[in-house]
Scaffold this motif. Sequence first.
Motif, PDB file in Angstrom:
ATOM      1  N   SER A 370       1.003  38.635  31.431  1.00 38.02           N
ATOM      2  CA  SER A 370       1.901  39.468  32.223  1.00 38.02           C
ATOM      3  C   SER A 370       3.291  38.869  32.370  1.00 38.02           C
ATOM      4  O   SER A 370       4.264  39.600  32.585  1.00 38.02           O
ATOM      5  N   ASP A 373       6.843  38.994  29.139  1.00 38.31           N
ATOM      6  CA  ASP A 373       8.033  39.859  29.074  1.00 38.31           C
ATOM      7  C   ASP A 373       9.160  39.382  29.984  1.00 38.31           C
ATOM      8  O   ASP A 373      10.315  39.305  29.552  1.00 38.31           O
ATOM      9  N   PRO A 374       8.886  39.053  31.273  1.00 36.21           N
ATOM     10  CA  PRO A 374       9.965  38.496  32.099  1.00 36.21           C
ATOM     11  C   PRO A 374      10.560  37.218  31.525  1.00 36.21           C
ATOM     12  O   PRO A 374      11.783  37.025  31.558  1.00 36.21           O
ATOM     13  N   VAL A 479      14.118  44.084  36.953  1.00 37.27           N
ATOM     14  CA  VAL A 479      12.769  44.293  36.410  1.00 37.27           C
ATOM     15  C   VAL A 479      11.996  42.981  36.408  1.00 37.27           C
ATOM     16  O   VAL A 479      10.799  42.943  36.688  1.00 37.27           O
ATOM     17  N   ARG A 482      10.826  42.468  39.942  1.00 41.47           N
ATOM     18  CA  ARG A 482       9.767  43.417  40.292  1.00 41.47           C
ATOM     19  C   ARG A 482       8.443  43.038  39.629  1.00 41.47           C
ATOM     20  O   ARG A 482       7.377  43.094  40.254  1.00 41.47           O
ATOM     21  N   ASN A 483       8.504  42.628  38.345  1.00 45.67           N
ATOM     22  CA  ASN A 483       7.276  42.243  37.641  1.00 45.67           C
ATOM     23  C   ASN A 483       6.670  40.970  38.209  1.00 45.67           C
ATOM     24  O   ASN A 483       5.445  40.840  38.319  1.00 45.67           O
ATOM     25  N   ALA A 486       5.031  41.739  41.484  1.00 48.15           N
ATOM     26  CA  ALA A 486       3.761  42.438  41.276  1.00 48.15           C
ATOM     27  C   ALA A 486       2.621  41.464  41.002  1.00 48.15           C
ATOM     28  O   ALA A 486       1.450  41.794  41.212  1.00 48.15           O
TER      29      ALA A 486
END
Length: 659
Positions: A370, A373-374, A479, A482-483, A486
């Motif tokens: 997860s 991507d960040p 983003v 936010r990721n 999460a």
Amino acid sequence: MTDSALPTFIAESRELLREMEAALLECEQGETGAEAVNSIFRAAHTIKGSSGLFGLDGIVAFTHVVESVLDRVRANTLQMDRTLAAILLECRDHIEHLVNAVADGKSDDIQLATKGEGLLQKLTARAGGVGSAMTHTIATTPVAPAAGREHWQINVQFHTEVLRNGMDPLSFIRYLGTLGDIVALKSLTERLPAVEEFDAEGCYLGFEIELASSESQERIEAAFEFVREDCTLQVRPQAPAAQEVAAEKREVDAKESKATKSSDGRSLRVDGDKLDKLIDLIGELVTAGATTTITARKAGLSELNESTLRLARLVEEVRDQALKLRMVQIGPTFSRFQRIVRDVAREIGKEIRLEIGGAETELDKTLIESITDPLTHLVRNAIDHGIETAEVRRARGKNVEGVVRLDAYHDSGSVVIEVADDGGGLKRERIVAKAIERGLIADGSSLTDSEAFALIFEPGFSTAEQVTNLSGRGVGMDVVKRNVNALRGTVELDSKEGEGTTVRIRLPLTLAIIDGFLVGVGNSSFVIPLELVEECVELGDEHRSPDGDQRYINLRGAVLPFVRLREMFSLRSSASRRESIVVIRCAGQRIGIVVDDLLGEMQAVIKPLSRLFSRIRGIGGSTILGTGQLALILDVTSLLDLCLNTRQAHTAPRRALMD
């Protein structure tokens, strides 16, 4: 080979290709050691051999040429320089495309084959001519062997069950053709039964093969590795007595290698879904164990209490061991960014080196998937915005080559991942001016550096002077935050103008089970992640204002802002006569959470919220207590934002809960 084995081939090939890429990047940077070259060769050779077993002739033919070039590098007849390493990287990418095509059921892609021919021409031109293997076939008539090759006599008799076990005998013969020239091939038919006894699913094939090859006996025998239990194999050189002695020595060294391999082969590939199911079941076991403990306490039987305590300890050990099964080192994920840094830096004309630290740090596999991507956005942002051009760096007295560093380490029950660069740093004045222009802050606002830098995480915020293919459109940093949020994580940012920037991501070790601190407000229960709790203090009467507007206390000379869960979630119970503040530290800042009851530590099995409640701020999930009661797990990051933002803190409770 049956289709059921194909996913294993694809997964293992992708792992080998990652190793191949890492070693080629080392070579391209001038670190051409023997181990790196051998690693590249082994990866190519293994992929070629496995592809031959599946009859994937396109991969075999292409990889054979790459392997031949690498063999010359190993023999020191060809130099591995940056140009050759770059071409081999392109070839490595093409092999990956071929493997992906097999995974997608498109192994006969004409465009891929055409591109492969072009790459081989480019490779052979650089290597001084290697010879193409794109049309390699098995010879069944005598062939004059090349000078320096030995003749090998190979007798192989496949057992009757080999077809039922999913093996294709001819695939092994085809693979032999990649190791040399098949001078003669004779079929053995002595085992053919009478017609009435013939089994259509049985195998009665055997071959006598004469192979001209410069490969060792071990390499030739390895061609039959997947079928050694299902065949009778004899490999011997057609050589004088002296060479037979050498062949016997090689046979012994093969045996020693296999003994070592069998003793070290303690790993086992497990399907991820099965592991996730195990973690879910252990989570239910934790909940059931808590229920049993509560029931035993109510019964008041000392022997039963002792038994439940032993059971609880065992459950905790099983939980910890199961979670470790899903823990993987972050090093392979970091290593993939070597290629990203290399390609992006070349695209924008900068000289940048990636440094990696903490590669052995372990993290939950789900979190690693997860967070990729960040991390990708942060690395690309550091390359594009952070690192200056060579001219600017030279004028500032810096090394022309910029550095991006990825690091990971454990800290207070969490994992911290840092993305740092030695570039120009953030310009505080420009960020503040842009925030005033967009109405995010009032003109003349007094902000600390951390508060000013945090503005770049606002949606659409960008100070880039020009838009590029990489960044500058104001999409990404919000983003990233936010990721990370999460994942129950936080993002911090430090920067010094002219020196560089560090983005620090703090994540929990796992998303499945947490050690929590249970608190109560009225009839409701809440769980706070235990690693964030610093202390608990009583909220005295002097800190309670009649209108409930007080939002901070003086804690040993330091200002501590706090939030009241009763107000946040509009709980209809009245405040208890004695309230407590749970002091938590998150993202380098401290806040207090006012509660009625302190109920102690617990293990919480995290249950995600449904989409209906996904927009509720301050709640990160739920858990079932041993009593069967539902408890909400607090999202401390959201609480921190609400507490430190004065405008939001004075908003009506229900409105403050919604984005």
